[in-house]
Design a protein around this motif. Structure first.
Motif, mmCIF file in Angstrom:
data_model
loop_
_atom_site.group_PDB
_atom_site.id
_atom_site.type_symbol
_atom_site.label_atom_id
_atom_site.label_comp_id
_atom_site.label_asym_id
_atom_site.label_seq_id
_atom_site.Cartn_x
_atom_site.Cartn_y
_atom_site.Cartn_z
ATOM 1 N N GLN A 1 46.851 37.770 49.318
ATOM 2 C CA GLN A 1 47.974 37.791 50.035
ATOM 3 C C GLN A 1 49.079 38.166 49.182
ATOM 4 O OE1 GLN A 1 48.624 36.784 53.016
ATOM 5 N NE2 GLN A 1 50.706 36.835 53.121
ATOM 6 N N VAL A 2 50.218 38.541 49.675
ATOM 7 C CA VAL A 2 50.384 39.557 48.527
ATOM 8 C C VAL A 2 52.286 38.725 48.481
ATOM 9 C CG1 VAL A 2 52.078 42.030 48.009
ATOM 10 C CG2 VAL A 2 49.922 42.117 48.686
ATOM 11 N N GLN A 3 52.635 38.001 47.697
ATOM 12 C CA GLN A 3 53.970 37.883 47.677
ATOM 13 C C GLN A 3 54.297 38.961 46.505
ATOM 14 O OE1 GLN A 3 52.470 33.485 46.582
ATOM 15 N NE2 GLN A 3 53.344 33.514 49.526
ATOM 16 N N LEU A 4 55.913 38.250 47.110
ATOM 17 C CA LEU A 4 56.868 39.400 45.844
ATOM 18 C C LEU A 4 58.214 38.596 45.818
ATOM 19 C CD1 LEU A 4 56.838 43.036 47.828
ATOM 20 C CD2 LEU A 4 55.414 42.202 45.749
ATOM 21 N N VAL A 5 58.440 38.440 44.383
ATOM 22 C CA VAL A 5 60.013 37.182 44.168
ATOM 23 C C VAL A 5 60.607 37.799 43.371
ATOM 24 C CG1 VAL A 5 60.668 35.213 43.840
ATOM 25 C CG2 VAL A 5 58.536 35.189 44.392
ATOM 26 N N GLU A 6 61.613 38.164 43.775
ATOM 27 C CA GLU A 6 62.503 38.688 42.912
ATOM 28 C C GLU A 6 63.984 37.897 42.659
ATOM 29 O OE1 GLU A 6 62.796 41.299 46.961
ATOM 30 O OE2 GLU A 6 62.640 38.809 46.524
ATOM 31 N N SER A 7 64.311 38.334 41.454
ATOM 32 C CA SER A 7 65.362 37.345 40.730
ATOM 33 C C SER A 7 66.032 38.199 39.709
ATOM 34 C CB SER A 7 64.721 36.608 39.680
ATOM 35 O OG SER A 7 64.179 37.504 38.700
ATOM 36 N N ALA A 24 55.445 40.104 41.165
ATOM 37 C CA ALA A 24 54.027 40.321 42.527
ATOM 38 C C ALA A 24 52.757 39.825 42.660
ATOM 39 C CB ALA A 24 54.465 41.926 42.486
ATOM 40 N N SER A 25 52.323 38.836 42.784
ATOM 41 C CA SER A 25 50.590 38.689 42.858
ATOM 42 C C SER A 25 51.000 39.074 44.779
ATOM 43 C CB SER A 25 51.155 36.893 43.198
ATOM 44 O OG SER A 25 51.717 36.352 44.550
ATOM 45 N N GLY A 26 48.947 39.111 43.978
ATOM 46 C CA GLY A 26 48.249 39.908 45.294
ATOM 47 C C GLY A 26 48.153 41.066 45.094
ATOM 48 N N CYS A 95 62.456 43.834 46.634
ATOM 49 C CA CYS A 95 60.897 44.314 46.184
ATOM 50 C C CYS A 95 60.205 44.545 47.716
ATOM 51 C CB CYS A 95 60.629 43.520 45.244
ATOM 52 S SG CYS A 95 59.335 44.147 44.453
ATOM 53 N N ALA A 96 59.809 45.911 47.625
ATOM 54 C CA ALA A 96 58.815 46.115 47.992
ATOM 55 C C ALA A 96 57.471 46.608 48.342
ATOM 56 C CB ALA A 96 59.708 46.742 49.256
ATOM 57 N N ALA A 97 56.478 46.648 48.753
ATOM 58 C CA ALA A 97 54.949 47.075 47.942
ATOM 59 C C ALA A 97 54.101 48.109 49.355
ATOM 60 C CB ALA A 97 54.342 45.853 47.491
ATOM 61 N N ARG A 98 53.539 48.865 48.877
ATOM 62 C CA ARG A 98 52.886 48.948 49.830
ATOM 63 C C ARG A 98 51.277 49.442 49.294
ATOM 64 N NH1 ARG A 98 53.720 55.269 52.005
ATOM 65 N NH2 ARG A 98 52.067 55.693 50.358
ATOM 66 N N TRP A 118 57.226 42.590 51.378
ATOM 67 C CA TRP A 118 58.975 42.588 50.751
ATOM 68 C C TRP A 118 58.614 41.575 50.589
ATOM 69 C CZ3 TRP A 118 62.008 46.751 51.509
ATOM 70 C CH2 TRP A 118 61.940 48.087 52.318
ATOM 71 N N GLY A 119 60.242 41.216 49.451
ATOM 72 C CA GLY A 119 60.325 39.482 48.322
ATOM 73 C C GLY A 119 61.759 39.417 49.687
ATOM 74 N N GLN A 120 62.614 38.634 49.012
ATOM 75 C CA GLN A 120 63.489 37.819 49.666
ATOM 76 C C GLN A 120 64.853 37.881 49.763
ATOM 77 O OE1 GLN A 120 62.005 36.266 47.059
ATOM 78 N NE2 GLN A 120 64.130 36.074 46.130
ATOM 79 N N GLY A 121 64.794 39.291 48.806
ATOM 80 C CA GLY A 121 65.937 40.425 47.957
ATOM 81 C C GLY A 121 66.724 39.169 47.017
#
Length: 128
Positions: A1-7, A24-26, A95-98, A118-121
């Motif tokens: 599972q891909v997870q993105l967390v911005e800061s 980014a993980s996953g 942040c986004a990933a494909r 997508w991350g949460q922003g």
């Protein structure tokens, strides 16, 4: 599972700098594209910068020369270094990933629909 967390978002005066991070993980070592997008209130989401698996980068015209997207290797965060910030840069940044081998879509033309994750922003506010 891909997870993105911005800061890294915050409030700065015009001319200042900020560095956004996206943990980014996953994603592993698979071919993928990562990008930064932003959306201001009442406006459409717009592409800011993109980083392909081969290291190539692309930027929207509005940020060229001021923003830099980077990621050292698979285990490090995706960064967006922003310099000479302007009030019009104020927005929520995502942040986004494909996954996949296709080249990253051009940030200047992409609204992000090509991206799967997508991350949460994180909010960036630039005051004049």
């Amino acid at each position: 599972q891909v997870q993105l967390v911005e800061s890294g978002g915050g409030s700065v005066q015009a001319g200042g700098s900020l560095r956004l991070s996206c943990a980014a993980s996953g994603l592993g070592y698979s071919r993928h594209c990562m990008g930064w997008f932003r959306q201001a209130p009442g406006k459409e989401r717009e592409g800011v910068a993109a980083l392909d698996s081969d290291g190539s980068t692309n930027y929207a015209d509005s940020v060229k020369g001021r923003f830099t997207i980077s990621k050292e290797h698979a285990k490090t965060p995706l960064y967006l270094q922003m310099h000479t910030l302007k009030p019009e840069d104020t927005a929520m940044y995502y942040c986004a990933a494909r996954l996949g081998t296709r080249p990253c879509p051009s940030p200047g033309k992409s609204r992000g629909y090509e991206y799967n994750y997508w991350g949460q922003g994180t909010q960036v506010t630039v005051s004049s």
